[in-house]
Design a protein around this motif. Sequence first.
Motif, mmCIF file in Angstrom:
data_model
loop_
_atom_site.group_PDB
_atom_site.id
_atom_site.type_symbol
_atom_site.label_atom_id
_atom_site.label_comp_id
_atom_site.label_asym_id
_atom_site.label_seq_id
_atom_site.Cartn_x
_atom_site.Cartn_y
_atom_site.Cartn_z
ATOM 1 N N GLY A 5 71.241 38.664 29.370
ATOM 2 C CA GLY A 5 72.542 38.466 28.760
ATOM 3 C C GLY A 5 72.485 38.153 27.281
ATOM 4 N N ARG A 6 71.310 38.263 26.665
ATOM 5 C CA ARG A 6 71.150 37.982 25.238
ATOM 6 C C ARG A 6 70.531 39.196 24.544
ATOM 7 N N ILE A 7 70.812 39.356 23.267
ATOM 8 C CA ILE A 7 70.239 40.417 22.445
ATOM 9 C C ILE A 7 69.434 39.746 21.341
ATOM 10 N N ALA A 8 68.212 40.200 21.138
ATOM 11 C CA ALA A 8 67.343 39.616 20.108
ATOM 12 C C ALA A 8 67.658 40.217 18.741
ATOM 13 N N CYS A 9 67.459 39.424 17.709
ATOM 14 C CA CYS A 9 67.568 39.889 16.329
ATOM 15 C C CYS A 9 66.546 41.005 16.118
ATOM 16 N N GLU A 10 66.928 42.039 15.366
ATOM 17 C CA GLU A 10 66.070 43.204 15.140
ATOM 18 C C GLU A 10 64.885 42.916 14.231
ATOM 19 N N ILE A 11 64.891 41.795 13.546
ATOM 20 C CA ILE A 11 63.826 41.474 12.609
ATOM 21 C C ILE A 11 62.634 40.887 13.379
ATOM 22 N N PRO A 12 61.429 41.454 13.177
ATOM 23 C CA PRO A 12 60.255 40.934 13.893
ATOM 24 C C PRO A 12 60.023 39.449 13.615
ATOM 25 N N PHE A 13 59.605 38.740 14.618
ATOM 26 C CA PHE A 13 59.263 37.316 14.575
ATOM 27 C C PHE A 13 60.465 36.395 14.370
ATOM 28 N N CYS A 14 61.662 36.927 14.488
ATOM 29 C CA CYS A 14 62.864 36.090 14.454
ATOM 30 C C CYS A 14 63.218 35.800 15.910
ATOM 31 N N CYS A 15 63.423 34.551 16.221
ATOM 32 C CA CYS A 15 63.664 34.153 17.608
ATOM 33 C C CYS A 15 65.142 33.994 17.950
ATOM 34 N N LEU A 37 69.098 37.426 3.779
ATOM 35 C CA LEU A 37 67.914 37.776 2.994
ATOM 36 C C LEU A 37 68.028 39.157 2.351
ATOM 37 N N ALA A 38 68.972 39.979 2.816
ATOM 38 C CA ALA A 38 69.147 41.336 2.280
ATOM 39 C C ALA A 38 69.886 41.285 0.945
ATOM 40 N N ASP A 39 69.722 42.330 0.170
ATOM 41 C CA ASP A 39 70.391 42.462 -1.117
ATOM 42 C C ASP A 39 71.908 42.495 -0.905
ATOM 43 N N PRO A 40 72.668 41.675 -1.637
ATOM 44 C CA PRO A 40 74.125 41.630 -1.449
ATOM 45 C C PRO A 40 74.828 42.979 -1.633
ATOM 46 N N ALA A 41 74.392 43.788 -2.579
ATOM 47 C CA ALA A 41 75.027 45.094 -2.797
ATOM 48 C C ALA A 41 74.808 46.012 -1.590
ATOM 49 N N THR A 42 73.622 45.987 -1.023
ATOM 50 C CA THR A 42 73.323 46.798 0.154
ATOM 51 C C THR A 42 74.139 46.323 1.340
ATOM 52 N N ARG A 43 74.278 45.012 1.494
ATOM 53 C CA ARG A 43 75.093 44.465 2.581
ATOM 54 C C ARG A 43 76.551 44.881 2.434
ATOM 55 N N ALA A 72 64.404 47.019 6.897
ATOM 56 C CA ALA A 72 63.115 47.088 6.210
ATOM 57 C C ALA A 72 63.040 46.045 5.097
ATOM 58 N N GLN A 73 64.116 45.899 4.356
ATOM 59 C CA GLN A 73 64.158 44.929 3.258
ATOM 60 C C GLN A 73 63.975 43.504 3.774
ATOM 61 N N ILE A 74 64.660 43.174 4.855
ATOM 62 C CA ILE A 74 64.570 41.823 5.416
ATOM 63 C C ILE A 74 63.173 41.588 6.021
ATOM 64 N N THR A 75 62.631 42.584 6.698
ATOM 65 C CA THR A 75 61.303 42.447 7.285
ATOM 66 C C THR A 75 60.262 42.209 6.195
ATOM 67 N N GLU A 76 60.374 42.908 5.086
ATOM 68 C CA GLU A 76 59.462 42.701 3.967
ATOM 69 C C GLU A 76 59.625 41.296 3.383
ATOM 70 N N ALA A 77 60.869 40.851 3.249
ATOM 71 C CA ALA A 77 61.115 39.524 2.686
ATOM 72 C C ALA A 77 60.579 38.427 3.605
ATOM 73 N N LYS A 78 60.781 38.570 4.900
ATOM 74 C CA LYS A 78 60.298 37.558 5.843
ATOM 75 C C LYS A 78 58.781 37.553 5.938
ATOM 76 N N GLY A 79 58.185 38.729 5.732
ATOM 77 C CA GLY A 79 56.739 38.838 5.805
ATOM 78 C C GLY A 79 56.042 38.438 4.515
ATOM 79 N N GLY A 80 56.811 38.140 3.487
ATOM 80 C CA GLY A 80 56.224 37.752 2.211
ATOM 81 C C GLY A 80 55.762 38.918 1.388
ATOM 82 N N ILE A 81 56.175 40.137 1.748
ATOM 83 C CA ILE A 81 55.741 41.330 1.020
ATOM 84 C C ILE A 81 56.536 41.478 -0.266
ATOM 85 N N ALA A 82 57.834 41.205 -0.201
ATOM 86 C CA ALA A 82 58.700 41.429 -1.377
ATOM 87 C C ALA A 82 58.638 40.243 -2.322
#
Length: 82
Positions: A5-15, A37-43, A72-82
Motif C-alpha cells: 500500500g506504499r510507493i517508494a521515492c524514485e531516488i535511490p537510497f531514499c527511504c 534538491l532539483a533545479d527550481p527552473a526545471t521543477r 538524474a539531477q537529484i540522484t547526482e546531488a544526493k550521491g555527491g556527484i554534483a
Amino acid sequence: MTKPGRIACEIPFCCRTAPAEKHGDDAQIICGKCWRLADPATRRENRRLYRLADPSAAEIETFYASWEAIKAQITEAKGGIA
C-alpha cells in the motif's frame, strides 16, 4: 522493500514512501525532501507540463524527459556527484 500500500521515492537510497491509494499503484513519486534538491527552473517547467489540460504527444514526451532529467539531477546531488 516497501510496505504494502506504499510507493517508494524514485531516488535511490531514499527511504521515504507515499500512500498508493492517493497516487495509484503504478505511479512514480519523488518525495518532497528530494524534490527540493532539483533545479527550481526545471521543477517549474515540469509542473507547467503536468498541469496542461489537453497535452499533445510532444508535450507528454517533454514532460517525461523533464521527469527523467529531474530524477538524474537529484540522484547526482544526493550521491555527491554534483
